[in-house]
Design an enzyme around this catalytic site. Structure first.
Site, mmCIF file in Angstrom:
data_model
loop_
_atom_site.group_PDB
_atom_site.id
_atom_site.type_symbol
_atom_site.label_atom_id
_atom_site.label_comp_id
_atom_site.label_asym_id
_atom_site.label_seq_id
_atom_site.Cartn_x
_atom_site.Cartn_y
_atom_site.Cartn_z
ATOM 1 N N GLY A 18 0.775 -1.237 0.000
ATOM 2 C CA GLY A 18 0.000 0.000 0.000
ATOM 3 C C GLY A 18 0.808 1.291 0.000
ATOM 4 O O GLY A 18 0.255 2.365 0.244
ATOM 5 N N TRP B 94 2.115 2.929 -2.585
ATOM 6 C CA TRP B 94 1.640 3.855 -3.632
ATOM 7 C C TRP B 94 0.339 4.519 -3.163
ATOM 8 O O TRP B 94 0.110 5.694 -3.433
ATOM 9 C CB TRP B 94 1.415 3.121 -4.960
ATOM 10 C CG TRP B 94 2.669 2.929 -5.771
ATOM 11 C CD1 TRP B 94 3.935 2.710 -5.282
ATOM 12 C CD2 TRP B 94 2.797 2.958 -7.195
ATOM 13 N NE1 TRP B 94 4.832 2.593 -6.320
ATOM 14 C CE2 TRP B 94 4.165 2.729 -7.498
ATOM 15 C CE3 TRP B 94 1.899 3.126 -8.238
ATOM 16 C CZ2 TRP B 94 4.641 2.689 -8.817
ATOM 17 C CZ3 TRP B 94 2.374 3.078 -9.546
ATOM 18 C CH2 TRP B 94 3.731 2.869 -9.838
ATOM 19 N N ASP C 136 -5.810 -5.497 -4.874
ATOM 20 C CA ASP C 136 -4.705 -6.465 -4.864
ATOM 21 C C ASP C 136 -5.235 -7.863 -4.553
ATOM 22 O O ASP C 136 -6.276 -8.009 -3.896
ATOM 23 C CB ASP C 136 -3.631 -6.084 -3.841
ATOM 24 C CG ASP C 136 -2.269 -6.705 -4.184
ATOM 25 O OD1 ASP C 136 -1.373 -5.956 -4.655
ATOM 26 O OD2 ASP C 136 -2.089 -7.931 -4.024
ATOM 27 N N ASP D 8 -8.640 -10.109 -7.936
ATOM 28 C CA ASP D 8 -7.817 -10.146 -9.144
ATOM 29 C C ASP D 8 -8.366 -9.105 -10.130
ATOM 30 O O ASP D 8 -9.503 -9.239 -10.594
ATOM 31 C CB ASP D 8 -7.926 -11.569 -9.723
ATOM 32 C CG ASP D 8 -7.087 -11.763 -10.972
ATOM 33 O OD1 ASP D 8 -6.689 -10.766 -11.597
ATOM 34 O OD2 ASP D 8 -6.860 -12.928 -11.322
ATOM 35 N N ASP E 35 1.237 -1.087 -10.499
ATOM 36 C CA ASP E 35 2.585 -1.534 -10.117
ATOM 37 C C ASP E 35 2.573 -3.048 -9.925
ATOM 38 O O ASP E 35 3.458 -3.611 -9.280
ATOM 39 C CB ASP E 35 2.986 -0.809 -8.820
ATOM 40 C CG ASP E 35 4.465 -0.952 -8.477
ATOM 41 O OD1 ASP E 35 5.290 -0.989 -9.409
ATOM 42 O OD2 ASP E 35 4.795 -1.023 -7.273
ATOM 43 N N LYS F 207 3.819 -0.478 -14.641
ATOM 44 C CA LYS F 207 5.159 -1.084 -14.546
ATOM 45 C C LYS F 207 5.270 -2.245 -15.520
ATOM 46 O O LYS F 207 4.354 -3.058 -15.637
ATOM 47 C CB LYS F 207 5.383 -1.616 -13.138
ATOM 48 C CG LYS F 207 6.685 -2.427 -13.034
ATOM 49 C CD LYS F 207 7.077 -2.744 -11.636
ATOM 50 C CE LYS F 207 6.198 -3.795 -11.012
ATOM 51 N NZ LYS F 207 6.518 -3.953 -9.596
HETATM 52 C C1 SAM Z 1 5.389 -4.839 -6.310
HETATM 53 S S1 SAM Z 1 3.890 -5.218 -5.492
HETATM 54 C C2 SAM Z 1 3.087 -3.644 -5.464
HETATM 55 C C3 SAM Z 1 3.654 -2.682 -4.469
HETATM 56 C C4 SAM Z 1 2.755 -1.479 -4.280
HETATM 57 N N1 SAM Z 1 2.788 -0.594 -5.441
HETATM 58 C C5 SAM Z 1 3.159 -0.657 -3.078
HETATM 59 O O1 SAM Z 1 3.599 0.464 -3.264
HETATM 60 O O2 SAM Z 1 2.995 -1.122 -1.946
HETATM 61 C C6 SAM Z 1 2.997 -6.079 -6.738
HETATM 62 C C7 SAM Z 1 1.612 -6.518 -6.333
HETATM 63 O O3 SAM Z 1 0.880 -6.915 -7.486
HETATM 64 C C8 SAM Z 1 -0.129 -7.792 -7.030
HETATM 65 N N2 SAM Z 1 -0.785 -8.469 -8.154
HETATM 66 C C9 SAM Z 1 -0.214 -9.269 -9.089
HETATM 67 N N3 SAM Z 1 -1.148 -9.727 -9.955
HETATM 68 C C10 SAM Z 1 -2.344 -9.187 -9.558
HETATM 69 C C11 SAM Z 1 -3.680 -9.291 -10.054
HETATM 70 N N4 SAM Z 1 -3.975 -10.013 -11.143
HETATM 71 N N5 SAM Z 1 -4.667 -8.623 -9.396
HETATM 72 C C12 SAM Z 1 -4.372 -7.885 -8.298
HETATM 73 N N6 SAM Z 1 -3.117 -7.747 -7.790
HETATM 74 C C13 SAM Z 1 -2.111 -8.388 -8.413
HETATM 75 C C14 SAM Z 1 0.625 -8.714 -6.088
HETATM 76 O O4 SAM Z 1 -0.259 -9.384 -5.215
HETATM 77 C C15 SAM Z 1 1.563 -7.723 -5.377
HETATM 78 O O5 SAM Z 1 1.033 -7.319 -4.130
#
Ligand code: SAM
Length: 201
Positions: free
Chosen positions: A51, A53, A69, A85, A108, A148
């Site tokens: 969280g 961002w 997420d 998702d 992200d 990203k």
């Molecule tokens: C690098 S982290 C994000 C960090 C976040 N921007 C922060 O600042 O805290 C990537 C996230 O993408 C989520 N993610 C990946 N595929 C997803 C999907 N299909 N739906 C929702 N979240 C997804 C993962 O669960 C993970 O928590």
């Protein structure tokens, strides 16, 4: 001895400043360079956990903020969070019941990385295409999109898809991105609205 993360100065200062992860600096850097988020913008953030961002966004705008997420996101004042998702149309529908249209979509999200560069890149490009589809379904005309991705053989095709939908598109590697990483961000401004396109409504 500290962990890999606790020895990372970017991580240490992010946590010291109250952010949930070092990813906060990536969005702060993007904002400093592109001034993409304005004080009244509404934002949907895809792949938000833990969280940081969302924390940065909350400081940048008074507009509605929704974070999605797969993992639960600890509550954050003034932010609506959804566990699910974002590639699932039901999640898009749930977000639309909260805010529609939206000024900005940020993403992200990344898949769990295997370490095999071409495999990981193919998987993030799939996720990127889904994020673009989500953005096209909910962004207002003139809206902005940050996503990203990883550099690699599929990158240019995805970039072309983004360019086809926004008037101004830049590619940016943030200062907080680790050395040797192929991570890069696409900053797309000014959505060319096409609500009647199949699959966007
Ligand atoms: C690098 S982290 C994000 C960090 C976040 N921007 C922060 O600042 O805290 C990537 C996230 O993408 C989520 N993610 C990946 N595929 C997803 C999907 N299909 N739906 C929702 N979240 C997804 C993962 O669960 C993970 O928590």
């Amino acid at each position: 001895m500290g962990s890999q993360w606790s020895r990372d100065p970017t991580y240490t200062s992010a946590i010291g400043e109250g952010y949930r992860s070092r990813a906060s600096y990536k969005l702060l850097d993007i904002q400093a360079k592109f001034e993409i988020i304005r004080p009244t913008d509404s934002v949907v953030d895809l792949g938000s956990a833990p969280g940081s961002w969302l924390q940065v966004l909350r400081n940048l705008t008074e507009g509605v903020i929704v974070g999605v997420d797969l993992s639960p996101i600890a509550p954050l004042q003034g932010v609506t969070t959804i566990t699910g998702d974002f590639t699932n149309p039901l999640i898009l529908a749930q977000v639309k019941r909260i805010i529609d249209p939206v000024s900005i979509v940020t993403c992200d999200a990344s898949p769990k990385l295997s370490g095999k560069k071409s495999y990981d890149q193919a998987r993030i490009i799939d996720l990127n295409e889904e994020a673009l589809r989500f953005a096209k379904a909910i962004l207002k005309q003139g809206g902005n999109f940050i996503v990203k991705t990883f550099q690699g053989e599929l990158f240019n095709d995805f970039l072309a898809d983004v360019r086809a939908n926004f008037y101004s598109v830049r590619v940016y590697r943030t200062k907080a991105t680790r050395k040797g990483s192929t991570e890069t961000y696409i900053i797309a401004k000014n959505y060319i609205h096409a609500r009647n396109e199949p699959g966007t409504d």
